[in-house]
Design a protein around this motif. Structure first.
Motif, PDB file in Angstrom:
ATOM      1  N   GLN A  12      -3.231  -6.658   1.991  1.00  0.00           N
ATOM      2  CA  GLN A  12      -3.169  -5.293   2.334  1.00  0.00           C
ATOM      3  C   GLN A  12      -3.329  -4.628   3.396  1.00  0.00           C
ATOM      4  OE1 GLN A  12      -1.414  -3.424   0.357  1.00  0.00           O
ATOM      5  NE2 GLN A  12      -1.228  -4.613  -1.279  1.00  0.00           N
ATOM      6  N   LYS A  13      -4.693  -5.249   4.051  1.00  0.00           N
ATOM      7  CA  LYS A  13      -5.250  -4.685   5.082  1.00  0.00           C
ATOM      8  C   LYS A  13      -3.995  -4.898   6.484  1.00  0.00           C
ATOM      9  CE  LYS A  13      -9.842  -5.950   4.427  1.00  0.00           C
ATOM     10  NZ  LYS A  13     -11.026  -7.058   4.915  1.00  0.00           N
ATOM     11  N   SER A  14      -3.524  -5.940   6.359  1.00  0.00           N
ATOM     12  CA  SER A  14      -2.122  -6.146   7.416  1.00  0.00           C
ATOM     13  C   SER A  14      -1.204  -4.956   7.019  1.00  0.00           C
ATOM     14  CB  SER A  14      -1.812  -7.486   7.151  1.00  0.00           C
ATOM     15  OG  SER A  14      -0.697  -7.729   8.126  1.00  0.00           O
ATOM     16  N   TRP A  15      -0.903  -4.657   5.663  1.00  0.00           N
ATOM     17  CA  TRP A  15       0.028  -3.749   5.433  1.00  0.00           C
ATOM     18  C   TRP A  15      -0.376  -2.327   5.681  1.00  0.00           C
ATOM     19  CZ3 TRP A  15       0.437   0.522   2.658  1.00  0.00           C
ATOM     20  CH2 TRP A  15       1.482   1.239   2.281  1.00  0.00           C
ATOM     21  N   THR A  16      -1.570  -2.073   5.686  1.00  0.00           N
ATOM     22  CA  THR A  16      -2.167  -0.709   5.987  1.00  0.00           C
ATOM     23  C   THR A  16      -1.999  -0.465   7.406  1.00  0.00           C
ATOM     24  OG1 THR A  16      -3.644  -0.904   4.146  1.00  0.00           O
ATOM     25  CG2 THR A  16      -4.229   0.755   5.999  1.00  0.00           C
ATOM     26  N   LYS A  17      -2.413  -1.440   8.184  1.00  0.00           N
ATOM     27  CA  LYS A  17      -2.340  -1.434   9.706  1.00  0.00           C
ATOM     28  C   LYS A  17      -0.786  -1.069  10.165  1.00  0.00           C
ATOM     29  CE  LYS A  17      -3.411  -3.905  14.117  1.00  0.00           C
ATOM     30  NZ  LYS A  17      -4.016  -5.041  14.706  1.00  0.00           N
ATOM     31  N   LYS A  18       0.008  -1.840   9.638  1.00  0.00           N
ATOM     32  CA  LYS A  18       1.516  -1.428   9.881  1.00  0.00           C
ATOM     33  C   LYS A  18       1.909  -0.050   9.331  1.00  0.00           C
ATOM     34  CE  LYS A  18       4.600  -3.826   7.870  1.00  0.00           C
ATOM     35  NZ  LYS A  18       5.317  -5.137   7.484  1.00  0.00           N
ATOM     36  N   PHE A  19       1.486   0.259   8.294  1.00  0.00           N
ATOM     37  CA  PHE A  19       1.919   1.609   7.532  1.00  0.00           C
ATOM     38  C   PHE A  19       1.239   2.590   8.568  1.00  0.00           C
ATOM     39  CE2 PHE A  19      -0.191   5.171   5.389  1.00  0.00           C
ATOM     40  CZ  PHE A  19       0.948   5.792   4.739  1.00  0.00           C
ATOM     41  N   LEU A  20       0.322   2.580   9.165  1.00  0.00           N
ATOM     42  CA  LEU A  20      -0.520   3.489  10.133  1.00  0.00           C
ATOM     43  C   LEU A  20       0.421   3.837  11.373  1.00  0.00           C
ATOM     44  CD1 LEU A  20      -4.320   2.755   9.784  1.00  0.00           C
ATOM     45  CD2 LEU A  20      -2.951   4.819   8.728  1.00  0.00           C
ATOM     46  N   HIS A  21       1.273   2.850  11.732  1.00  0.00           N
ATOM     47  CA  HIS A  21       2.133   2.834  12.742  1.00  0.00           C
ATOM     48  C   HIS A  21       3.573   3.429  12.320  1.00  0.00           C
ATOM     49  CE1 HIS A  21      -1.004   0.638  14.764  1.00  0.00           C
ATOM     50  NE2 HIS A  21      -0.448   1.035  15.818  1.00  0.00           N
ATOM     51  N   GLY A  22       3.722   3.978  11.041  1.00  0.00           N
ATOM     52  CA  GLY A  22       5.001   4.603  10.439  1.00  0.00           C
ATOM     53  C   GLY A  22       5.069   5.674  11.011  1.00  0.00           C
ATOM     54  N   LEU A  52       5.363   5.536   0.419  1.00  0.00           N
ATOM     55  CA  LEU A  52       5.204   4.167   0.518  1.00  0.00           C
ATOM     56  C   LEU A  52       3.867   4.063  -0.064  1.00  0.00           C
ATOM     57  CD1 LEU A  52       6.402   3.990   4.226  1.00  0.00           C
ATOM     58  CD2 LEU A  52       7.310   2.663   2.327  1.00  0.00           C
ATOM     59  N   LEU A  53       2.938   4.724  -0.092  1.00  0.00           N
ATOM     60  CA  LEU A  53       1.518   4.333  -0.581  1.00  0.00           C
ATOM     61  C   LEU A  53       1.598   4.362  -1.950  1.00  0.00           C
ATOM     62  CD1 LEU A  53      -0.607   6.429   1.694  1.00  0.00           C
ATOM     63  CD2 LEU A  53      -0.811   4.113   1.377  1.00  0.00           C
ATOM     64  N   GLU A  54       2.160   5.371  -2.881  1.00  0.00           N
ATOM     65  CA  GLU A  54       2.207   5.274  -4.364  1.00  0.00           C
ATOM     66  C   GLU A  54       3.035   4.231  -4.629  1.00  0.00           C
ATOM     67  OE1 GLU A  54       1.898   9.970  -5.306  1.00  0.00           O
ATOM     68  OE2 GLU A  54       3.752   9.331  -5.014  1.00  0.00           O
ATOM     69  N   PHE A  55       4.046   3.793  -3.995  1.00  0.00           N
ATOM     70  CA  PHE A  55       4.829   2.541  -4.346  1.00  0.00           C
ATOM     71  C   PHE A  55       4.080   1.516  -4.369  1.00  0.00           C
ATOM     72  CE2 PHE A  55       8.098  -0.910  -3.587  1.00  0.00           C
ATOM     73  CZ  PHE A  55       8.732  -0.695  -4.712  1.00  0.00           C
ATOM     74  N   GLN A  56       3.156   1.297  -3.156  1.00  0.00           N
ATOM     75  CA  GLN A  56       2.448   0.141  -2.818  1.00  0.00           C
ATOM     76  C   GLN A  56       1.413  -0.025  -3.722  1.00  0.00           C
ATOM     77  OE1 GLN A  56       3.375  -1.956  -0.526  1.00  0.00           O
ATOM     78  NE2 GLN A  56       1.621  -3.339   0.007  1.00  0.00           N
ATOM     79  N   ILE A  57       0.659   1.070  -4.581  1.00  0.00           N
ATOM     80  CA  ILE A  57      -0.403   1.179  -5.380  1.00  0.00           C
ATOM     81  C   ILE A  57       0.085   0.592  -6.897  1.00  0.00           C
ATOM     82  CG2 ILE A  57      -1.874   2.433  -6.601  1.00  0.00           C
ATOM     83  CD1 ILE A  57      -2.177   4.182  -4.037  1.00  0.00           C
ATOM     84  N   ALA A  67     -10.901  -4.083  -3.690  1.00  0.00           N
ATOM     85  CA  ALA A  67     -10.900  -3.549  -2.358  1.00  0.00           C
ATOM     86  C   ALA A  67      -9.659  -3.150  -1.847  1.00  0.00           C
ATOM     87  CB  ALA A  67     -11.680  -4.411  -1.394  1.00  0.00           C
ATOM     88  N   GLY A  68      -8.557  -3.971  -1.956  1.00  0.00           N
ATOM     89  CA  GLY A  68      -7.207  -3.370  -1.622  1.00  0.00           C
ATOM     90  C   GLY A  68      -6.743  -2.194  -2.185  1.00  0.00           C
ATOM     91  N   GLU A  69      -7.097  -2.076  -3.531  1.00  0.00           N
ATOM     92  CA  GLU A  69      -6.489  -0.869  -4.411  1.00  0.00           C
ATOM     93  C   GLU A  69      -7.317   0.283  -3.763  1.00  0.00           C
ATOM     94  OE1 GLU A  69      -5.618   1.226  -8.892  1.00  0.00           O
ATOM     95  OE2 GLU A  69      -6.660  -0.949  -8.506  1.00  0.00           O
ATOM     96  N   ARG A  70      -8.558   0.229  -3.764  1.00  0.00           N
ATOM     97  CA  ARG A  70      -9.577   1.187  -3.292  1.00  0.00           C
ATOM     98  C   ARG A  70      -9.035   1.974  -2.037  1.00  0.00           C
ATOM     99  NH1 ARG A  70     -14.644  -1.051  -1.049  1.00  0.00           N
ATOM    100  NH2 ARG A  70     -13.016  -1.567   0.601  1.00  0.00           N
ATOM    101  N   ASP A  71      -8.688   0.844  -0.950  1.00  0.00           N
ATOM    102  CA  ASP A  71      -8.535   1.336   0.226  1.00  0.00           C
ATOM    103  C   ASP A  71      -7.041   2.049   0.446  1.00  0.00           C
ATOM    104  OD1 ASP A  71     -10.697   0.108   1.275  1.00  0.00           O
ATOM    105  OD2 ASP A  71      -9.648  -1.598   2.164  1.00  0.00           O
ATOM    106  N   LEU A  72      -6.260   1.595  -0.533  1.00  0.00           N
ATOM    107  CA  LEU A  72      -4.759   2.259  -0.637  1.00  0.00           C
ATOM    108  C   LEU A  72      -5.064   3.590  -1.002  1.00  0.00           C
ATOM    109  CD1 LEU A  72      -2.347  -0.410  -1.654  1.00  0.00           C
ATOM    110  CD2 LEU A  72      -2.595   0.459   0.532  1.00  0.00           C
ATOM    111  N   GLN A  73      -5.791   3.883  -2.202  1.00  0.00           N
ATOM    112  CA  GLN A  73      -6.245   5.128  -2.714  1.00  0.00           C
ATOM    113  C   GLN A  73      -6.746   6.117  -1.851  1.00  0.00           C
ATOM    114  OE1 GLN A  73      -4.964   6.274  -5.630  1.00  0.00           O
ATOM    115  NE2 GLN A  73      -4.908   4.647  -7.106  1.00  0.00           N
ATOM    116  N   LEU A  74      -7.778   5.533  -0.950  1.00  0.00           N
ATOM    117  CA  LEU A  74      -8.450   6.252   0.077  1.00  0.00           C
ATOM    118  C   LEU A  74      -7.471   6.909   1.132  1.00  0.00           C
ATOM    119  CD1 LEU A  74     -12.082   4.674   0.145  1.00  0.00           C
ATOM    120  CD2 LEU A  74     -11.333   6.843  -1.096  1.00  0.00           C
ATOM    121  N   LEU A  75      -6.742   5.769   1.520  1.00  0.00           N
ATOM    122  CA  LEU A  75      -5.694   6.061   2.435  1.00  0.00           C
ATOM    123  C   LEU A  75      -4.603   7.306   2.100  1.00  0.00           C
ATOM    124  CD1 LEU A  75      -4.567   5.687   5.220  1.00  0.00           C
ATOM    125  CD2 LEU A  75      -3.273   3.720   4.451  1.00  0.00           C
TER     126      LEU A  75
END
Length: 1668
Positions: free
Chosen positions: A947-957, A967-972, A989-997
């Motif tokens: 998820q950390k790797s996915w988030t990094k890529k997501f932030l460059h979308g 994308l985020l709701e689908f990922q969660i 930790a992964g779900e928390r980070d996605l919710q906060l993102l």
């Protein structure tokens, strides 16, 4: 079946009447052949032949059993018929039978012998050698061969014209036991044929092998073919014998052999024995050479695997294991090219071995780079399964944002999208490409560098078939892009595709011969440029002997469309055939005729893609021929097609595509001709003819056609031209015109223009206009209200208008995330309009899973719904996932992927920006597949890391909230919600980070409801990160006091970022005293370690608290600010543009205060100044070693200019800093010292000392570079000052031998990238690099002798450096011009570009300033980086006016006289009424002429508008003047606006004799060229975004402005109190320009109004050319 058997029994027994009765009982829908055994087939044929002469009624009962007529039955069994006749050739009954057979075939006895004599002859050789002599004399008599001809000379006569058929027949008999006799017969056929000189039987057979393979393919696939001499098994056995016979030569035919393998897979088999031996032989053959085809063979074997019996599967698994292991030991990369192995028990050991080997394999970066380059340069390599599998392997190893993938990401997107576009018919290839796109994910297109220019999809034939080299290239492109893919697409045969394959192969054979392309002789070099796989594919066709009867009928004449309104395929063939005959009749190039004739069969068989490419080439040739009658007929045909009255959907869509293709090809010809440079007189005539042809096509018809075919850039071009014509001719703009224009802009993703069009031209405002406007502006809540207003009175129905309205409203709800309302509305529609049940159920299903209504989801999945909607398929996949039916999930996902592939293919190749939505859909599919993989295997412990790797890529979308939220709701949901059995107090930790993102993204988008829901889902009571996000939510909701309070918790006691946030909110809400806030910042710094942010934030806080009205406090605070900024610079560069300029300003302010302290009366203040001065110098001294050299390097020119100040201590520190930078980067930074080395006084002395103090022993490279720079500078100065060559336009440097002798210098070529180091933290790339300069910066290898002298007042000279990379670099060597201010302005513009790139809105709108290198080499001379293909506004307009008969040389004096009026009102009247009417706006024509291709036209015009807008605002803030019509240039390759002569800054234009009173240049021509929206569309929005970016970076900008305003090169050079006040005044003025207190929108409106005001323009200096 019983009836068929009885019929056959009665026929075989001769019972005619019973046979007739039984035959009549067979149902017409039943195909009897299915029930006829092979031995019965042979008996029936013999019964027919036995009775054909004596009892024809009985014989005639047999053909219907085979669904055939008597002639058809005999023809399809002619081999067996001839063998039967040969047995009775010496009997009377045999002669009667032969006569009866001939009559049945509608032939005479003589004709029968002429057509089938060859067959009788070779059958005699094989089966009845004793009858050969008698047969030969019989054939001699029947074929009218002279009676004196010896028997040995008769066979060549008989075989003439039948060598191919004889050879095919014999080769297909090789399965038999008498193989040697058949081979002997083949030798005899070779001896008797025109191929008798072939060195061996193998060489002879190679001429026919392609046809033989094609015949085998037909036999294998045709389950009803009974007349061939061999069955499927026998055909394959024969082919296997041939492979053995050919030995190593067989590899040349691997592509064709693989097509047979695909046919075997397609038809299947009971136990797999049919194809096993054949495929095993192919596997052996493919591994014997270089393994190029091995993966293709393995893939075919794996597809065949499930069709085999257990023993065959085991044998095949063993073969595969042995082959793969051996080959992988020699060529490990094979393991990443292999297809995925199916999950069969017999293959498990091999799967495990491959997985282990791949895990241990080190994929080299160099291999990845080579693969991408190969795929980029060749479409065939790119489209190979092996290349894609290898790429997939690399993408599994390397993340999208890795240093390996990111630099090539733009190319990868283009490659993969192109593969999908051209290979949608090949599911394995297109799905693999889509899978790779899913792995890459959707990266924001604006973050990517444009990929290298690709080879045009359609090759332009400039020499019109008169150049053989061009013809060969054209033929190769046809083969690679159309015929080679078509061959693969028709490799698995049906009855129709068998003919298509034959036509394709015939076309390839004839094309190669038409251009004399072979693998020997003069064309060998060209042959070798093709990919190896294409070379191997074509080699058999060099000797193949395909024959085909071509259509030679008289063509129909236009109008053709009237006869084919419902038959597109017939129409396009008739059009092609007509054009082909026109080429023949006009006597055009024989090469052209041969090429187009060769393609006739493929066109007739329906190769539409090929035809789409060929017709425009033919039309262009005919236009250029100048035949008016033909051109008129073509125009008439195009006119009918564009109207399209009564066409069915296929004809309408296809014919429009042809029409659009013709016009686009013509425009491409014009565009690429113009890029050649020198255009010949012949080419000018051709372009003129083409333009005349295009101008005869009505704009409104072209616009409509282009819109229908989704060619929106072409539609826009013609819409705007039609719009312009209507306005210029006094016509009205209709509602339909506006609607079409708005819809086109929407499809072009240009919401700004939609807004402008509606505001400018809409006379009657409607709710539909409101909806359109709100949607474009992203105001979905307002759009929803308008929709509901319209829907309240709407009558629901099942028609296009109603469907469109409901779909758009549902999309609006989707954007709002209002899924409850979405489901409710869909239900209401179903109640009112049951016909829409499927469509609405699809939306209900989507709403259910997105809102987490799982029970409803389970019910909905069983209801009828639309299957072609992507969201429906994803929803169904989620429902199946919820039920644990993983197989169904994969089927749904594969269907969704295939559907999206088809959508892309139908749209044709599009750019990544246009295909972004599709890429994100592929990413969704990949994410769901990855989720299942994680939870089904033992990988769940790696989920948080993933998820950390996915988030990094997501932030460059793409930073579009609705896409981010989806994308985020689908990922969660897919990674967490679906797998959590019950609610839990804790959260991973992964779900928390996605919710906060999600909370963060929603908060920034203003969607505070979704943001709060996400925060609450992340358990803020126990999660520190959630608490911080909650505080930010309160702050955004205007509750900063509450935000500060939330952060005051023990959970965040040691959290530095929370402390900084608390200090920020406390200061804003004034809930704490300043000392308490200082305490928080101090606390943060104490725990900051090497983190830059706390020091910057603390410094900024103290900077805000400073008050220069209290000098004692001010100086102390300023020292603290300097100390904190220094520390921030020690640890990073994120806040560089604030900290470094401000630090430099504070330091030099202390120096100035020290120098003027004698003017201070207060002793205590003097003491404070002295202490602060001493302390800041010590601080700088300490920081020299801690601040990185590239951080100083970015302001090096300003540091160098400050060496002239009268302060020894500061000067020494500056010299130390400059020395550090010089020693670190001597190749680049030496250029910044050159102007100072050629200056006078203290500045020169100090810089000279820096250079001379470089120790040659310790720094030999730096010392040598300094000497080289000195020599180069001296020689260039001599060239710049030389006046004796100034009257010659082109000359050489021969009189400067010392300059020409300078070779292999270590100096970098002073291009822009070499002058400005990059800051890793500020770099928009996702990975940081510690190297501030590119690793491949070229150095000067030599100076080329040729120079150009410009025809301007100073007559600068263009010189050329040759780089060590083999490229040339042009620079303008200019004298009598102080370039230092130009250089500073360009540095400032480069910094602005950084800010623009970092801002989401400006990045989305692709805003930038076109910059270039300016290198001052002395106080009054230097170099300017040359930009090719620039044209000044004045020269463009002058040339266009000249074509209208307007001479600017005559016009200018007249205008000067008309404006020689003192009263503004009278000047205005004269300007409006007498000058502007005589100076029409013509600049828009430049874009149409230079960019005739619509996509390039739109792109170049957009670049023009955006780059003009950005520089207009930046120039206004800088006070840039002198923007006359020769200082504004435009790039004729892309439309960029380029400003030159940038030294009139700081509003100096206000002080000219005739003051410049406009904020920037925006004259009539510039406005008109922006299109129908003028300055109200893209231009205004770009101005607003630019000003907004400047405001958001105001502090940093003013810090840089401050150093620039205090720079000694400014007009207030001396460091006096007056100069200081002037600088301060300038600073205040700039600050107010950036933020005047008005809104951005109001400010931009005011500036545009002033810039376009006729009153202001009429007051401008005549030389400024306000009328241009």
């Amino acid at each position: 079946m019983e009836t068929v058997d009885k019929t056959i029994d009665n026929i075989l027994s001769g019972n005619y009447q019973q046979a007739c009765i039984q035959l009549g009982k067979i149902p017409p829908e039943l195909n009897p052949i299915v029930f006829i055994k092979p031995q019965q087939q042979q008996k029936l044929l013999h019964v027919l032949l036995d009775n054909l002469a004596t009892n024809p009624s009985l014989a005639l009962l047999i053909p219907p059993l085979f669904h055939s007529s008597l002639p058809g039955y005999l023809s399809s069994n002619i081999h067996s018929v001839c063998l039967y006749l040969l047995s009775y050739i010496d009997r009377t009954s045999g002669k009667a039978t032969l006569q009866a057979v001939a009559a049945a075939l509608h032939l005479s006895e003589r004709q029968f012998y002429m057509e089938n004599g060859y067959l009788l002859l070779i059958l005699a050789f094989i089966h009845h050698d004793d009858k050969t002599d008698k047969l030969l004399y019989l054939l001699r008599d029947q074929a009218s061969i002279p009676s004196t001809t010896a028997a040995s000379n008769i066979p060549p006569h008989i075989l003439k014209g039948h060598v191919t058929e004889a050879t095919i027949f014999l080769c297909l008999e090789l399965w038999q036991d008498n193989r040697q006799q058949i081979l002997y017969a083949l030798e005899k056929v070779k001896e008797w044929s025109e191929y008798r000189h072939s060195t061996s039987l193998v060489d002879f057979l190679k001429h026919f092998l392609v046809i033989i393979i094609s015949k085998v393919n037909t036999i294998i696939f045709d389950q009803y073919a009974v007349g061939y001499p061999s069955s499927r098994r026998h055909a394959l056995a024969s082919l296997t014998v041939l492979i053995n016979l050919l030995d190593g030569h067989a590899v040349q035919f691997m592509t064709q052999f693989l097509s047979v393998g695909q046919s075997i897979v397609e038809i299947g088999n009971d136990d797999g024995r049919l194809g096993y031996d054949f495929l095993k032989q192919l596997l052996k053959l493919s591994s014997a050479k270089d393994c190029m085809y091995m993966c293709g063979v393995i893939r075919t074997m794996l597809q065949y695997f499930p069709l085999c019996s257990d023993d065959i599967m085991l044998a095949m698994a063993n073969d595969l294991t042995e082959c793969i292991k051996y080959t992988a030991s020699q060529r490990p990369i094979l393991l990443h090219q292999l297809p995925d192995l199916p999950p069969f028990e017999t293959l498990k050991p091999l799967c495990t071995w491959i997985a282990d080997e791949k895990a241990n394999m080190d994929l080299r970066t160099a291999g990845f780079e080579s693969l991408v380059e190969a795929m980029q340069n060749n479409t065939v390599i790119a489209s190979s399964f092996e290349s894609l599998k290898c790429l997939e392997g690399y993408l599994e190893k390397y993340d999208t944002l890795s240093t390996q993938v990111w630099p090539r990401l733009s190319s990868l997107y283009d490659i993969l999208l192109s593969i999908i576009s051209s290979n949608a018919h090949r599911h394995d290839i297109s799905s693999l490409a889509a899978s790779c796109l899913g792995k890459l994910g959707g990266i924001d297109p604006s973050r990517l560098e444009p990929s290298k220019e690709k080879r045009p999809h359609k090759m332009i034939l400039f020499d019109q078939f008169d150049c053989m080299e061009e013809n060969i290239t054209f033929v190769i492109s046809l083969i690679e892009r159309h015929l080679y893919p078509t061959f693969h697409a028709t490799s698995v045969l049906t009855h129709d595709s068998a003919t298509a394959l034959h036509c394709t192969q015939y076309t390839i054979q004839c094309l190669l011969r038409a251009v004399h392309l072979t693998n020997v002789g003069h064309s060998l070099a060209t042959w070798k440029t093709m990919p190896r796989v294409i070379q191997d594919f074509l080699t058999p066709f060099l000797v193949s002997t395909f024959e085909l009867k071509l259509d030679d009928a008289i063509p129909m004449l236009p109008p053709l469309y009237k006869s084919y309104k419902h038959a597109f395929h017939d129409w396009i063939y008739r059009l092609y055939y007509y054009l082909y005959h026109c080429l023949v009749e006009l006597g055009l190039s024989s090469a052209a005729v041969d090429i187009f004739r060769a393609c006739l069969p493929s066109v007739k068989m329906g190769n539409i893609a090929l035809t789409y490419q060929l017709i425009p080439c033919m039309v262009l040739s005919l236009i250029i021929s100048g035949d008016k009658n033909v051109c008129s007929q073509i125009l008439a045909e195009l006119g009918g097609v564009l109207h399209g009255e009564g066409f069915d959907s296929d004809m309408a869509e296809g014919s429009l595509t042809v029409a659009i293709g013709i016009t686009e090809y013509c425009r491409s010809f014009i565009r690429q001709s113009q890029q050649e440079g020198h255009i010949t007189s012949r080419r000018k005539r051709e372009i003129k003819s083409i333009r005349k042809f295009l101008n005869n096509i009505p704009n409104d018809l072209m616009a409509r056609a282009a819109f229908k075919t989704k060619n929106f850039s072409l539609a826009l071009m013609h819409l705007e031209l039609a719009f312009r014509d209507a306005l210029e001719n006094g016509g009205a703009v209709t509602t339909d015109d506006l609607d079409n224009l708005c819809r086109t802009y929407i499809h072009m993703d240009d919401a700004d223009s939609v807004t402008a069009v509606l505001a400018m031209y809409s006379k009657q405002w409607t709710p539909e206009n409101d909806i359109l406007l709100f949607e474009c502006q992203g105001q979905w809540h307002n759009a929803k209200l308008c929709y509901e207003q319209v829907l309240a009175t709407h009558v629901f129905a099942d028609n296009d208008a109603s469907r469109s309205l409901m779909t758009r409203y549902l999309n609006c709800l989707r954007q709002l995330g209002d899924f409850d309302r979405m489901a409710m509305f869909a239900g209401q529609v179903i109640d009112k309009t049951p016909q829409l049940l499927k469509l609405m159920n699809s939306h209900r299903l989507e709403a259910a899973w997105k809102s987490g209504q799982w029970n409803e989801l389970k019910e909905l999945i069983h209801l009828p719904m639309e299957e072609h909607l992507f969201d429906t398929l994803i929803a169904r996949a989620m429902a199946n996932l919820q039920r644990g039916q993983f197989g169904a999930v994969y089927i749904d996902l594969d269907t969704a992927r295939s559907m999206e592939i088809d959508r892309l293919a139908q749209a044709g190749y599009q750019s990544y920006h246009q295909s972004y939505e599709s890429v994100t859909r592929f990413q969704l599919i990949h994410d769901l597949e990855t989720s299942i993989s994680f939870h089904q295997t033992e990988k769940s412990h790696l989920l948080d890391q993933y998820q950390k790797s996915w988030t990094k890529k997501f932030l460059h979308g793409q930073p579009i909230y609705r896409e981010q939220r989806k994308l985020l709701e689908f990922q969660i949901a897919s990674f967490y919600t679906f797998w959590n059995a019950s609610p839990s107090v804790t959260i991973s930790a992964g779900e928390r980070d996605l919710q906060l993102l999600l909370a963060k993204m929603a908060r920034k988008a203003g969607d505070l409801t979704v943001s709060l829901q996400a925060i609450l889902s992340s358990h803020p009571s126990i999660e520190p990160l959630s608490i911080k996000e909650q505080a930010k939510w309160y702050a955004t909701n205007y509750q900063k006091d509450r935000a500060a309070c939330v952060l005051d918790t023990p959970l965040l006691k040691n959290d530095i970022s929370a402390t900084l946030l608390r200090a920020k909110y406390a200061e804003a809400a004034a809930t704490m005293g300043l000392k308490d806030i200082q305490g928080l910042y101090f606390y943060a710094r104490q725990r900051a370690g090497n983190w830059e942010k706390p020091f910057y934030k603390s410094g900024a806080f103290y900077d805000r608290m400073s008050d220069n009205k209290k000098p004692l406090r001010y100086f102390r605070i300023m020292y603290s600010v300097a100390e904190l900024y220094c520390q921030a610079l020690w640890y990073g560069s994120k806040y560089y543009y604030h900290t470094m300029p401000r630090l430099l300003t504070i330091w030099l302010q202390f120096s100035e205060a020290m120098q003027s302290r004698h003017l201070v009366e207060e002793k205590k203040l003097i003491s404070v100044i002295e202490d602060c001065y001493r302390n800041i110098n010590l601080l700088i001294q300490r920081s020299i070693d801690r601040i990185q050299p590239y951080q100083f390097g970015l302001i090096l020119p300003r540091l160098v200019s400050r060496l002239s100040i009268d302060d020894t201590a500061v000067t020494e520190l500056l010299m130390s800093i400059i020395t550090k930078v010089l020693l670190s980067y001597p190749k680049t930074t030496i250029w910044a010292l050159q102007a100072a080395l050629n200056a006078t006084g203290q500045l020169k002395d100090n810089v000279t000392q820096i250079v001379e103090n470089v120790d040659p022993q310790k720094y030999p490279n730096c010392h040598a570079i300094a000497l080289q720079a000195y020599d180069l500078n001296r020689n260039l100065q001599a060239v710049a000052r030389d006046d004796h060559i100034s009257d010659v336009y082109q000359t050489t440097l021969t009189k400067f031998p010392a300059l020409l002798q300078m070779k292999d210098l270590d100096l970098c070529i002073p291009q822009e990238t070499a002058l400005l180091p990059s800051l890793p933290e500020n770099d928009p790339m996702p990975y940081s690099s510690n190297d501030p300069y590119p690793a491949d910066l070229p150095t000067i290898q030599s100076i080329l002798p040729d120079i150009l002298v410009m025809r301007s007042m100073q007559q600068p000279k263009r010189i050329t450096f040759m780089g060590n990379n083999g490229q040339t670099y042009h620079f303008l060597c200019k004298k009598n011009d102080d370039l230092r201010k130009d250089a500073r302005t360009m540095e400032f513009n480069s910094m602005i570009n950084k800010f623009l790139q970092r801002n989401t809105a400006s990045r989305q709108h692709r805003l930038y300033i076109r910059t270039y290198a300016v290198i001052p080499l002395g106080e009054k001379w230097g170099l300017i980086e040359w930009i090719n293909d620039l044209e000044a506004l004045k020269s463009i307009v002058t040339e266009e006016w000249s074509s209208l008969g307007i001479d600017i040389r005559t016009l200018t004096p007249q205008i000067r006289q008309l404006l020689d009026i003192k009263k503004p009102e009278e000047r205005l009247k004269s300007f409006r009424e007498r000058i502007l009417p005589r100076c029409p706006a013509v600049f828009y024509k430049w874009f149409l002429e230079h960019f005739p291709e619509p996509s390039l036209w739109y792109a170049s015009r957009s670049r023009y508008v955006r780059s003009l807008a950005v520089m207009s605002i930046v120039g206004y803030v800088l006070g840039l003047g002198d923007r006359h019509a020769e200082n504004l240039l435009f790039d004729s390759t892309n439309g960029d606006t380029v400003h030159v002569d940038l030294n009139m800054i700081f509003d100096r234009g206000h002080n000219l004799t005739v003051p410049e009173i406009v904020p920037f240049r925006l004259t009539n021509n510039l406005v008109d060229a922006m299109g129908v929206t003028k300055q109200e569309g893209i231009f205004k929005r770009a101005c607003q975004i630019t000003l907004d970016v400047l405001r958001k970076n105001r502090v940093q900008l003013l810090s840089v402005f401050e150093t620039l305003a205090h720079d000694p090169i400014t007009d207030w050079k001396k460091r006096t109190t007056v100069a200081q006040e002037a600088a301060n005044t300038q600073m205040e003025r700039m600050g107010k320009k950036i933020d005047s207190g008005r809104s951005v929108e109001a400010e931009v409106d005011q500036l545009i109004s002033e810039a376009t005001s006729d009153l202001n323009l009429s007051q401008m200096f005549i030389g400024w050319a306000p009328f241009v």
